[in-house]
Design a protein around this motif. Structure first.
Motif, mmCIF file in Angstrom:
data_model
loop_
_atom_site.group_PDB
_atom_site.id
_atom_site.type_symbol
_atom_site.label_atom_id
_atom_site.label_comp_id
_atom_site.label_asym_id
_atom_site.label_seq_id
_atom_site.Cartn_x
_atom_site.Cartn_y
_atom_site.Cartn_z
ATOM 1 N N ARG A 108 50.227 29.863 38.936
ATOM 2 C CA ARG A 108 48.938 30.393 39.502
ATOM 3 C C ARG A 108 47.647 30.299 38.999
ATOM 4 N N PHE A 109 47.842 29.952 37.510
ATOM 5 C CA PHE A 109 46.570 29.587 36.766
ATOM 6 C C PHE A 109 46.006 28.357 37.233
ATOM 7 N N ILE A 110 46.788 27.358 37.401
ATOM 8 C CA ILE A 110 46.230 26.063 37.699
ATOM 9 C C ILE A 110 45.971 26.047 39.271
ATOM 10 N N LEU A 111 46.760 26.771 39.966
ATOM 11 C CA LEU A 111 46.573 26.883 41.641
ATOM 12 C C LEU A 111 45.111 27.597 41.809
ATOM 13 N N ILE A 112 44.654 28.394 40.912
ATOM 14 C CA ILE A 112 43.382 28.983 40.901
ATOM 15 C C ILE A 112 42.392 28.306 40.525
ATOM 16 N N LYS A 113 42.401 27.029 39.783
ATOM 17 C CA LYS A 113 41.539 26.519 39.206
ATOM 18 C C LYS A 113 40.705 25.768 40.242
ATOM 19 N N PRO A 114 41.229 25.210 41.328
ATOM 20 C CA PRO A 114 40.502 24.606 42.582
ATOM 21 C C PRO A 114 39.464 25.641 43.166
ATOM 22 N N THR A 115 39.997 26.936 43.114
ATOM 23 C CA THR A 115 39.238 27.915 43.996
ATOM 24 C C THR A 115 38.065 28.146 43.111
ATOM 25 N N MET A 141 33.094 24.014 51.178
ATOM 26 C CA MET A 141 33.552 24.379 49.862
ATOM 27 C C MET A 141 33.909 25.774 49.851
ATOM 28 N N PHE A 142 33.113 26.781 50.143
ATOM 29 C CA PHE A 142 33.183 28.320 50.143
ATOM 30 C C PHE A 142 34.775 28.598 51.076
ATOM 31 N N LEU A 143 34.908 27.988 52.238
ATOM 32 C CA LEU A 143 36.112 28.095 53.012
ATOM 33 C C LEU A 143 37.301 27.691 52.181
ATOM 34 N N SER A 144 37.311 26.386 51.651
ATOM 35 C CA SER A 144 38.542 25.910 50.716
ATOM 36 C C SER A 144 38.788 26.647 49.811
ATOM 37 N N ALA A 145 37.628 27.196 49.066
ATOM 38 C CA ALA A 145 37.727 28.078 47.848
ATOM 39 C C ALA A 145 38.730 29.277 48.546
ATOM 40 N N ALA A 146 38.200 29.913 49.385
ATOM 41 C CA ALA A 146 38.931 31.110 50.030
ATOM 42 C C ALA A 146 40.380 30.755 50.327
ATOM 43 N N LEU A 147 40.672 29.804 51.187
ATOM 44 C CA LEU A 147 42.039 29.274 51.761
ATOM 45 C C LEU A 147 42.772 28.958 50.278
ATOM 46 N N ASN A 148 42.261 28.377 49.423
ATOM 47 C CA ASN A 148 43.196 27.974 48.108
ATOM 48 C C ASN A 148 43.523 29.319 47.445
ATOM 49 N N LEU A 149 42.669 30.257 47.307
ATOM 50 C CA LEU A 149 42.925 31.644 46.559
ATOM 51 C C LEU A 149 43.936 32.429 47.438
ATOM 52 N N ALA A 150 43.678 32.270 48.771
ATOM 53 C CA ALA A 150 44.631 33.027 49.312
ATOM 54 C C ALA A 150 46.249 32.247 49.376
ATOM 55 N N LEU A 151 46.349 31.164 49.465
ATOM 56 C CA LEU A 151 47.424 30.159 49.413
ATOM 57 C C LEU A 151 48.097 30.511 47.968
ATOM 58 N N ALA A 152 47.262 30.385 46.931
ATOM 59 C CA ALA A 152 47.825 30.427 45.739
ATOM 60 C C ALA A 152 48.398 31.859 45.122
ATOM 61 N N LEU A 153 47.830 32.858 45.897
ATOM 62 C CA LEU A 153 48.288 34.274 45.583
ATOM 63 C C LEU A 153 49.671 34.867 46.414
ATOM 64 N N THR A 154 49.811 33.899 47.356
ATOM 65 C CA THR A 154 50.898 34.345 48.274
ATOM 66 C C THR A 154 52.100 33.147 48.511
ATOM 67 N N ASP A 171 54.294 29.792 47.136
ATOM 68 C CA ASP A 171 54.828 29.008 45.730
ATOM 69 C C ASP A 171 53.981 27.821 45.699
ATOM 70 N N ALA A 172 54.155 27.363 44.476
ATOM 71 C CA ALA A 172 53.336 26.256 43.954
ATOM 72 C C ALA A 172 53.360 24.926 44.844
ATOM 73 N N ALA A 173 54.507 24.476 45.337
ATOM 74 C CA ALA A 173 54.869 23.433 46.140
ATOM 75 C C ALA A 173 54.316 23.617 47.448
ATOM 76 N N SER A 174 54.342 24.754 48.179
ATOM 77 C CA SER A 174 53.826 25.190 49.396
ATOM 78 C C SER A 174 52.291 24.963 49.250
ATOM 79 N N VAL A 175 51.672 25.614 48.327
ATOM 80 C CA VAL A 175 50.297 25.523 48.177
ATOM 81 C C VAL A 175 49.820 24.174 48.062
ATOM 82 N N ALA A 176 50.557 23.374 47.267
ATOM 83 C CA ALA A 176 50.060 21.857 47.117
ATOM 84 C C ALA A 176 50.192 21.128 48.182
#
Length: 198
Positions: free
Chosen positions: A81-88, A132-145, A147-152
């Protein structure tokens, strides 16, 4: 240099580390490998920029710091989650920077800079910020819900697809406006010559 390539090159360079991270994670499913590759690419971009005598922008420096801090935290804790939140964080920071009036001038080919009205350039900049703001929100929602492979997998498609689509639409619109502006200028110049000759 081709105007399309001139405009796309800085965007591709700015997005390279994030896209490569998502791509490696989507293909391998290995968080540690994706983090290591992302960190190595971030450092390599910084070294190349400095070697060419160019100034490292605040955004590049922040992005590298985030890669190192979040990547290090991910490797140390084994929590993706640490690295997955970085793009947000990066998307939000880029979105905030894109709210600045005139930021898009760096991405405009020289031939288009005087032919595109400022209101279009500012409007396009605001649309990019919104993406960019939409991508940030989407990435955060995915990272918190998820698994890493699905987010990727999701972000490996979303990130390039939305940016390419917006870039292509903007490029075609700006090209059309620039051509119309050039025709109007040529017509005015011809009228002026005709009046001067009369």
């Amino acid at each position: 240099m081709n105007p399309l390539f001139h405009a796309a090159r800085p965007i591709l360079i700015d997005l390279a580390a994030t896209l490569v991270f998502y791509g490696v994670l989507a293909v391998t499913g290995q968080v540690a490998v994706a983090v290591a590759v992302g960190m190595a690419l971030g450092v390599a971009q910084l070294v190349v920029t400095r070697a060419r005598g160019r100034k490292v922008s605040a955004l590049q420096a922040m992005s590298l710091a985030l890669v190192v801090v979040m990547g290090g935290a991910t490797l140390f804790t084994h929590d993706a989650r640490f690295i997955l939140i970085k793009p947000t964080i990066v998307y939000a920071a880029v979105g905030a920077a894109m709210l600045q009036r005139g930021w898009m001038a760096r991405y405009m080919p020289p031939t288009a800079q005087n032919r595109i009205p400022e209101r279009y350039v500012v409007g396009a900049g605001r649309i990019w910020a919104g993406l960019m703001f939409l991508s940030a929100a989407l990435n955060l929602a995915l990272a918190l819900t998820l698994d890493a492979a699905s987010v990727a997998r999701v972000m490996a498609i979303w990130s390039p697809a939305t940016k390419i689509a917006l870039f292509a639409g903007q490029y075609l619109l700006f090209r059309r406006i620039a051509r119309r502006s050039a025709r109007v200028a040529e017509g005015e110049a011809a009228d002026a010559e005709a009046r001067a000759a009369a």
